[in-house]
Enzyme design. Sequence first.
Site, PDB file in Angstrom:
ATOM      1  NE  ARG A  78     -93.071  -0.087  40.187  1.00 47.65           N
ATOM      2  CZ  ARG A  78     -93.340   1.194  39.964  1.00 47.65           C
ATOM      3  NH1 ARG A  78     -94.495   1.690  40.280  1.00 47.65           N
ATOM      4  NH2 ARG A  78     -92.452   1.992  39.411  1.00 47.65           N
ATOM      5  CB  THR A  82     -94.259  -4.388  32.666  1.00 45.52           C
ATOM      6  OG1 THR A  82     -93.975  -5.118  33.882  1.00 45.52           O
ATOM      7  CG2 THR A  82     -93.626  -5.111  31.488  1.00 45.52           C
ATOM      8  CG  ASP A 175     -86.287   1.677  45.029  1.00 46.64           C
ATOM      9  OD1 ASP A 175     -86.455   1.296  46.214  1.00 46.64           O
ATOM     10  OD2 ASP A 175     -86.383   0.910  44.059  1.00 46.64           O
ATOM     11  CG  ASP A 178     -82.756   0.821  45.442  1.00 48.55           C
ATOM     12  OD1 ASP A 178     -82.779  -0.358  45.842  1.00 48.55           O
ATOM     13  OD2 ASP A 178     -82.797   1.138  44.241  1.00 48.55           O
TER      14      ASP A 178
END
Length: 183
Positions: A78, A82, A175, A178
């Site tokens: 992603r 945006t 995330d 991550d």
Amino acid sequence: MKESLLCTLRDRSTCTADFRRTSDELARQLCAETLERLRDDSTDALMLVPVLRAGLALLPAFASAVPDAPVAFIGITRDEETAQPDLYYTRFPEAMPSRALIIDPMLATAGTACLVAEMLMREGYAADAIYFVGVLASQEGMERLAGVIPHSNISAVAVDPELDARKFIVPGIGDYGDRYFGT
Ligand code: PRP
């Protein structure tokens, strides 16, 4: 049981080793339930479609439960500004079974999952032959993906109510990629 594993994943203080161990256990449980439901629908063969990177965290559970399933790899990240999906890698197997299971722990805006579903439809998959399995979804993401594939084909351990200004799920997990890969 899945809910208590999800609590550990949500906890910001969970270290990489514990996050990985917990995610692996959750993936096994999620996999068993998902495959049982898919078998109720049909006995048609399945292609696994993990979305890089975070989908790789769930893939081993599914790959060992369906050892003959071919795997399609789709790399999407992603855009941080945006929140739009950016496709960077595609590798479909030569033989593509009639049903496809998209594997990605997070369904936030659903931009990523919708893009993958549309790619699969371009490869000839009917919308009702495409399934999605994840750990955490947003309400908005569930509704958007249900506009592309049947709602009953979408499963997640939990659905959180909101997305924040950065389009992260709230309260969320952070995330997943991550945290699982220690990035
Ligand atoms: C995360 C997640 C999904 C996507 C969900 O991936 O694993 O693929 O975002 O967001 P969406 O529903 O709003 O499209 P990310 O872009 O962080 O890439 P990564 O897996 O490489 O960390």
